[in-house]
Write a protein that holds these residues in place. Structure first.
Motif, PDB file in Angstrom:
ATOM      1  N   ALA A   1      13.247 -16.394  29.111  1.00  0.00           N
ATOM      2  CA  ALA A   1      12.489 -16.000  27.914  1.00  0.00           C
ATOM      3  C   ALA A   1      11.774 -17.194  27.420  1.00  0.00           C
ATOM      4  O   ALA A   1      10.688 -16.907  26.520  1.00  0.00           O
ATOM      5  N   SER A   2      12.197 -18.184  27.476  1.00  0.00           N
ATOM      6  CA  SER A   2      11.814 -19.310  26.832  1.00  0.00           C
ATOM      7  C   SER A   2      10.299 -19.743  27.049  1.00  0.00           C
ATOM      8  O   SER A   2       9.499 -20.334  26.343  1.00  0.00           O
ATOM      9  N   PHE A   3       9.785 -19.269  28.232  1.00  0.00           N
ATOM     10  CA  PHE A   3       8.357 -19.155  28.903  1.00  0.00           C
ATOM     11  C   PHE A   3       7.360 -18.422  28.035  1.00  0.00           C
ATOM     12  O   PHE A   3       6.220 -18.519  28.217  1.00  0.00           O
ATOM     13  N   PHE A   4       7.893 -17.338  26.969  1.00  0.00           N
ATOM     14  CA  PHE A   4       7.283 -16.304  26.577  1.00  0.00           C
ATOM     15  C   PHE A   4       7.378 -16.271  25.069  1.00  0.00           C
ATOM     16  O   PHE A   4       7.050 -15.185  24.498  1.00  0.00           O
ATOM     17  N   GLU A   5       7.918 -17.435  24.460  1.00  0.00           N
ATOM     18  CA  GLU A   5       7.946 -17.446  22.814  1.00  0.00           C
ATOM     19  C   GLU A   5       6.820 -17.522  22.378  1.00  0.00           C
ATOM     20  O   GLU A   5       5.908 -18.518  22.786  1.00  0.00           O
ATOM     21  N   GLU A   6       6.627 -16.797  21.357  1.00  0.00           N
ATOM     22  CA  GLU A   6       5.332 -17.097  20.613  1.00  0.00           C
ATOM     23  C   GLU A   6       4.932 -18.273  19.935  1.00  0.00           C
ATOM     24  O   GLU A   6       3.967 -18.816  20.095  1.00  0.00           O
TER      25      GLU A   6
ATOM     26  N   VAL B   1      10.360 -17.800  37.686  1.00  0.00           N
ATOM     27  CA  VAL B   1       9.800 -17.225  36.750  1.00  0.00           C
ATOM     28  C   VAL B   1       8.057 -17.236  36.897  1.00  0.00           C
ATOM     29  O   VAL B   1       7.583 -18.336  37.051  1.00  0.00           O
ATOM     30  N   ARG B   2       7.415 -16.149  36.877  1.00  0.00           N
ATOM     31  CA  ARG B   2       6.054 -16.080  36.632  1.00  0.00           C
ATOM     32  C   ARG B   2       5.579 -16.427  35.333  1.00  0.00           C
ATOM     33  O   ARG B   2       5.718 -15.736  34.508  1.00  0.00           O
ATOM     34  N   LYS B   3       5.120 -17.548  35.278  1.00  0.00           N
ATOM     35  CA  LYS B   3       4.802 -17.905  33.829  1.00  0.00           C
ATOM     36  C   LYS B   3       3.438 -17.237  33.168  1.00  0.00           C
ATOM     37  O   LYS B   3       2.761 -16.688  34.259  1.00  0.00           O
ATOM     38  N   PRO B   4       3.000 -17.411  32.009  1.00  0.00           N
ATOM     39  CA  PRO B   4       2.139 -16.588  31.544  1.00  0.00           C
ATOM     40  C   PRO B   4       0.470 -16.902  32.222  1.00  0.00           C
ATOM     41  O   PRO B   4      -0.347 -16.228  32.331  1.00  0.00           O
ATOM     42  N   ASP B   5       0.597 -18.289  32.674  1.00  0.00           N
ATOM     43  CA  ASP B   5      -0.782 -18.730  33.409  1.00  0.00           C
ATOM     44  C   ASP B   5      -0.767 -18.072  34.877  1.00  0.00           C
ATOM     45  O   ASP B   5      -1.799 -18.617  35.514  1.00  0.00           O
ATOM     46  N   GLY B   6       0.451 -17.687  35.339  1.00  0.00           N
ATOM     47  CA  GLY B   6       0.348 -16.988  36.790  1.00  0.00           C
ATOM     48  C   GLY B   6       1.254 -17.835  37.848  1.00  0.00           C
ATOM     49  O   GLY B   6       1.400 -17.439  38.876  1.00  0.00           O
ATOM     50  N   GLU B   7       1.435 -19.262  37.230  1.00  0.00           N
ATOM     51  CA  GLU B   7       2.167 -20.066  38.032  1.00  0.00           C
ATOM     52  C   GLU B   7       3.707 -19.498  38.242  1.00  0.00           C
ATOM     53  O   GLU B   7       4.101 -19.116  37.322  1.00  0.00           O
ATOM     54  N   ILE B   8       4.193 -19.877  39.494  1.00  0.00           N
ATOM     55  CA  ILE B   8       5.598 -19.693  39.660  1.00  0.00           C
ATOM     56  C   ILE B   8       6.404 -20.713  39.441  1.00  0.00           C
ATOM     57  O   ILE B   8       6.340 -21.951  39.947  1.00  0.00           O
TER      58      ILE B   8
END
Length: 306
Positions: A77-82, A27-34
């Motif tokens: 989806a857990s990486f993008f929960e508000e 997963v490509r996390k919001p900070d750009g890290e894979i």
């Protein structure tokens, strides 16, 4: 082309790849890290003899793919929960055992609900809509064909509608990255961004093709249901779903291993449909796909043995 045995699916901002019992979610996390999470999944039945029985293995594969697919989608989806921080805090309050039980329960409910909803929309609804034509058509074979056409129209409308959503468009791009990575190595090329970029985003061994064949084969099976009771017709349709899924799986399995002209021709409708469910990925998405492949598959050894 040499069969690699790996397969996967797109997840939210990532790709899941599976090779035998091992799977990885990149997963490509919001900070750009894979981030890459690698686990093992042995399926519903571990007995290899049972798992190799034609048709039955298709049924098992279908249920397992649905279960694993929802699980990996939930993970991504857990990486993008508000409220990610709140979620983490709540998880800390639960013991590992309690958290695992809760996750399994939620997963079971989600899988069951998804399955029932899909059956209702794509199997039962088309049958009842086809009854409108009973006033004009008496042939049960013709009605089965109409039912199949309605089923395909509902499916295509569903794909077209969700493809308008921005998040789904990105999922379709990651779906393309997944296919391109597999095509890259199965066509004897080193797994890098440049080679993956020029590989096809369409693949014969795809879930989209599987679903299309389920709908096509269901027309053939349902054409033989010639009973007067509507309830019995619905029951028989439900009972035939595992068989239809199993037969469809066998064809997709054959298509993935064969370059036979007839098989290639029969695979074309599925490949055409994949033009709706895949998009060309950007290089950052390809990098995620590569990371997922490399976590479960030794492509260098594979290429050396081709």
């Amino acid at each position: 082309m040499k069969y690699s045995g790996i397969g996967g699916q797109a997840v939210l901002e990532g790709v899941m790849m599976k090779n035998k019992e091992k799977y990885a979610v990149a997963v490509r996390k919001p900070d750009g890290e894979i981030t890459v999470d690698t686990k093992e999944y042995y399926g519903l039945i571990k007995n290899k003899t049972l798992r190799n029985i034609p048709i039955l293995r298709g049924v098992l594969s279908f249920v397992e793919s649905l279960t694993l697919g929802i699980s990996t989608l939930t993970y991504s989806a857990s990486f993008f929960e508000e409220d990610e921080e709140d979620t983490k805090a709540k998880k800390k309050e639960l013991s590992k055992e309690a958290a695992a039980k809760k996750e399994k329960a939620e997963m079971g409910i989600t899988v069951a609900f998804s399955f029932v909803l899909a059956i209702g929309i794509f199997m039962i609804l088309p049958y009842y809509l086809s009854l409108i034509f009973q006033k004009f058509i008496t042939s049960h074979v013709a009605l089965a064909l109409i039912e199949g056409i309605i089923r395909m129209m509902i499916f295509l409308a569903y794909i077209a509608s969700i493809s308008l959503m921005k998040d789904i468009q990105r999922v379709f791009m990651y779906h393309g990255a997944e296919h391109k990575c597999i095509n890259c190595i199965e066509h004897g090329m080193e797994l890098n961004v440049e080679n993956v970029r020029k590989s096809s985003r369409l693949h014969k061994r795809c879930g989209t093709s599987f679903l299309l064949f389920v709908m096509i084969i269901s027309i053939i099976f349902f054409a033989f249901i010639d009973v007067k009771s509507r309830i019995l017709k619905v029951v028989l349709r439900l009972l035939l779903i595992p068989v239809i899924a199993g037969v469809s799986y066998e064809f997709i399995r054959l298509a993935g291993k064969s370059d036979n002209p007839v098989v290639n021709f029969l695979s074309k409708p599925g490949l055409w449909l994949q033009r709706l469910t895949t998009r060309e990925p950007d290089d950052s998405m390809i990098e995620v796909g590569i990371a997922s492949v490399e976590a479960v598959f030794d492509w260098k050894k594979y290429l050396s043995e081709m």
